[in-house]
Design a protein around this motif. Structure first.
Motif, mmCIF file in Angstrom:
data_model
loop_
_atom_site.group_PDB
_atom_site.id
_atom_site.type_symbol
_atom_site.label_atom_id
_atom_site.label_comp_id
_atom_site.label_asym_id
_atom_site.label_seq_id
_atom_site.Cartn_x
_atom_site.Cartn_y
_atom_site.Cartn_z
ATOM 1 N N UNK A 62 30.336 -128.207 -51.073
ATOM 2 C CA UNK A 62 31.571 -127.508 -51.465
ATOM 3 C C UNK A 62 32.773 -128.428 -51.274
ATOM 4 N N UNK A 63 32.637 -129.356 -50.342
ATOM 5 C CA UNK A 63 33.736 -130.268 -50.027
ATOM 6 C C UNK A 63 33.730 -131.474 -50.978
ATOM 7 N N UNK A 64 32.553 -132.055 -51.202
ATOM 8 C CA UNK A 64 32.454 -133.266 -52.015
ATOM 9 C C UNK A 64 31.782 -132.947 -53.338
ATOM 10 N N UNK A 65 32.564 -132.759 -54.344
ATOM 11 C CA UNK A 65 32.050 -132.621 -55.707
ATOM 12 C C UNK A 65 33.219 -132.814 -56.668
ATOM 13 N N UNK A 66 32.925 -132.786 -57.967
ATOM 14 C CA UNK A 66 33.979 -132.995 -58.959
ATOM 15 C C UNK A 66 35.144 -132.037 -58.755
ATOM 16 N N UNK A 67 34.810 -130.779 -58.550
ATOM 17 C CA UNK A 67 35.821 -129.756 -58.310
ATOM 18 C C UNK A 67 35.508 -129.078 -56.985
#
Lengths: 296, 411
Positions: free
Chosen positions: B206-211
């Motif tokens: 949830x923290x590291x992604x495109x959005x």
């Protein structure tokens, strides 16, 4: 000479004043600012890795060793070739001479033409050149890659030389022009009267008078070409990697183990050639710069 | 019998057809361990009659300008070390992309890859990268002598609290419990490794992604991780500011500190110092880890080339992912093999820790560089490094900063 004696004021007796202490302290600080890191670089290059791992960077080597220097010169790896920075030394020389000849000849002739001949739009031209001196290389790098690719020199020594010459052109032309514009008009008039052509005047009159300024520019260019990384790496192709690139390969590693002693020795070896040039030609450098300055 | 002849002929033809091929390989490797690892692959490649033309330029930053320059100038390399998925998207758009999906599926490579590796090498549904090795972004390497002298057993820790509880003992015995280097890169890696290990894969993604999901900052686990970072910063010694990871590791190697929590490329320093895994040093995951952040180093190959060149490029890909080769490569480089079926006798105890953990498909998460926006994880680094350097900053303030950065990047 008369102006020199007029301005001559006998020096007062040396006394230690607050002011001289302040100056000395300031100069000592300036010197330390450069010398302390240099000291660390030099002693580290003579230490063994076992001692370096202990972390005391200011201590002298417990056992002095030349091994890192030997390894840096002839064994350190750059990619799969493990020939040390010596491989790059010769590549750098190969790059240096064509680049020097091209950049010095083009800019001295341009400076000569702009200073001593009536060139149409000379002022505008100088202004544009002057502005170009402020354009960072990175901005025009990609277009230059395409251009050199189109004229077929990308990836060769000549590609590097052309780019060095073009990038040095603005500033070197300015330097040459400022030097040549102080040549008395009478000399030029006499030369033209003797039916000297553009090239003949340049060759027989201007060039012999230019030793000082050539040495200044030579030193500037040797330093910048030798220390260049980006142009060599971008335009040199596979087989013409200058010493700085070999050095970077040896030293830079994101996640690999580091041999600081070899890194330091390699860095010092790479820095020696321009340093030598300064020591040998330094006197002329000052002469050349001041020659230009006083005449104006 | 006839079929066998055809197979034999085909097998003979393959190396023959590739024999005249000269491939340019672009990479940034020059240290002893890196070169000896690369040598394994080059030797196998040249044994087939091909030639490797070496082009080494260090490119540790995430934008691989050198590669794009070479392509623009019309001299693209055939093989290049590159992990950034964005570069592969660019190459695809320019007509230079070359997937290896079919090759990997047909030769039984895909089924033997850990999930985290497969995810990392897949770009927009196609396998674009040829993985060379696995690095874990946050592992603990500890000095066995120091552990013994202090009377602690890191291998027995089951939670981060166990670990912290033992630190007093280590300090009493006169050692630094943990060596840390105060650089934004190291603090940034520590942070995302802890998010994976302590907060778990769901919160990590949830923290590291495109959005990213902006509600993730209110998770108590994030606050817990940030406070853990504070604990580590308080354990830092005087010399920690701006100390490189390799010097930091050397505090552990020379027995001044018990352990270092950092990427497992630390192993290279241990090996350069002549130390042996399991004898001089031990390696464990972050105690009680819920997930490991995985960095996968990889090659790409150039598309849009003639058939002979392509055959040689694919031969290279096959060599790289061969189980024996990947084990030998990793043993030299200090990474872990990318396949579960790598020969066991080629693995050290650290490799075993890594591969065992990755057997659980939920346990491997991808390195932020691979999955999230560059601006986003750079701003996380900034926030966490400010937090690290400013002892008066509270975890709530850090969370506010993260939210503020989120708005700045995605708002």
């Amino acid at each position: 000479m008369s102006t020199m004696t007029d301005n001559f004021v006998p020096r007062r007796k040396k006394r230690i004043t607050g002011r001289s202490i302040a100056i000395l302290a300031f100069l000592a600080m300036c010197a330390a600012f450069f010398c302390i890191p240099l000291y660390v670089v030099i002693v580290t290059s003579f230490k063994t890795m076992d001692q370096i791992r202990l972390g005391e960077i200011f201590s002298l080597p417990v056992t002095w060793t030349l091994e890192p220097w030997r390894e840096a010169w002839s064994e350190a790896c750059s990619g799969i070739k493990c020939e040390g920075v010596s491989a790059g030394f010769f590549a750098s020389l190969k790059i240096l001479f064509p680049s020097l000849i091209l950049s010095l000849s083009v800019s001295s002739v341009t400076g000569y033409a702009l200073a001593l001949w009536n060139v149409r739009w000379a002022g505008t031209f100088m202004f544009i050149l002057f502005m170009c001196a402020f354009v960072p290389f990175q901005i025009i790098m990609i277009p230059m890659i395409i251009l050199t690719g189109k004229i077929g020199v990308y990836g060769t020594i000549w590609g590097v030389a052309v780019v060095h010459a073009v990038l040095a052109l603005p500033i070197l032309t300015l330097i040459f022009r400022n030097f040549y514009k102080d040549i008395p008009g009478e000399i030029m008039q006499a030369a033209i009267m003797d039916s000297g052509s553009f090239w003949r005047i340049y060759r027989e009159i201007i060039l012999p008078m230019s030793a000082n300024i050539f040495i200044v520019v030579l030193i500037l260019q040797i330093t910048s070409i030798w220390n260049d990384f980006l142009i060599g790496i971008t335009f040199g192709g596979l087989n013409n990697k200058p010493m700085t690139v070999i050095l970077a390969n040896t030293v830079i590693s994101a996640t690999g183990e580091s041999s600081y002693n070899v890194d330091m020795a390699a860095a010092l070896l790479t820095a020696i050639p321009p340093l030598l040039i300064y020591f040998v030609l330094g006197k002329f450098f000052v002469q050349g710069i001041t020659a230009g300055a006083i005449k104006g | 019998m006839k079929l066998n002849y055809t197979v034999a002929a085909a097998a003979l033809m393959m190396p023959l057809s590739a024999s005249a091929e000269e491939l340019v390989g672009y990479h940034g490797w020059s240290t002893t361990s890196e070169i000896s690892a690369l040598r394994v692959l080059i030797d196998a490649f040249e044994a087939q009659g091909n030639t490797w033309v070496d082009l080494a330029i260090p490119h540790e930053s995430e934008s691989n300008l050198g590669l794009i320059n070479l392509i623009t100038g019309g001299n693209p390399p055939n093989i290049f070390v590159e992990s950034n998925p964005g570069v592969y998207r660019d190459l695809m758009a320019m007509g230079y992309g070359q997937p290896v999906t079919d090759l990997f599926n047909d030769t039984g490579v895909t089924e033997n890859l850990p999930d985290a590796v497969l995810q990392s090498i897949t770009v927009d549904g196609e396998i674009m990268k040829i993985p060379t090795g696995i690095h874990i972004d946050g592992m603990i390497y500890y000095n066995l002598d120091v552990a013994e002298a202090a009377g602690v057993d890191p291998a027995g820790w089951t939670s981060v609290d166990d670990m912290l509880a033992d630190f007093d003992k280590v300090a009493e015995a006169g050692y630094m419990p943990i060596a840390v280097g105060g650089q934004s890169f190291q603090v940034g890696y520590l942070f995302h490794a802890l998010v994976a290990a302590v907060a778990g894969p769901d919160i990590y993604y949830r923290m590291y992604q495109d959005q990213p999901d902006p509600t993730v900052f209110d998770e108590p686990a994030i606050k817990e991780v940030i406070e853990l970072v504070r604990t580590f910063s308080e354990l830092a010694d005087e010399g920690s500011m701006n100390r490189s990871w390799s010097e930091t590791t050397n505090l552990v190697i020379t027995g001044q500190a018990l352990m270092h929590l950092h990427g497992d490329w630390m192993k290279g320093e241990w090996r350069a110092a002549g130390k042996v895994a399991g004898e001089d040093f031990g390696c464990i995951n972050i105690p009680g880890t819920k997930a490991l952040s995985v960095t996968v180093d990889a090659f790409g190959i150039l598309g849009g080339v003639d058939d002979e060149t392509l055959a040689a490029e694919l031969a290279w890909a096959t060599i790289v992912v061969d189980p024996v080769n990947t084990a030998a490569f990793s043993a030299n480089k200090g990474s872990s093999p990318i396949r579960f079926d790598a020969p066991a006798d080629a693995l050290d105890i650290c490799n075993t820790v890594v591969l065992d953990a990755l057997q659980d498909p939920t346990k491997g998460v991808q390195n932020p560089f691979n999955i999230s926006d560059g601006d986003w994880h750079n701003s996380i680094w900034d926030v966490m490094f400010n937090f690290w350097s400013d002892p008066t900053m509270t975890s709530d303030e850090a969370i506010e900063e993260l939210k503020y950065s989120y708005d700045a990047v995605f708002g």
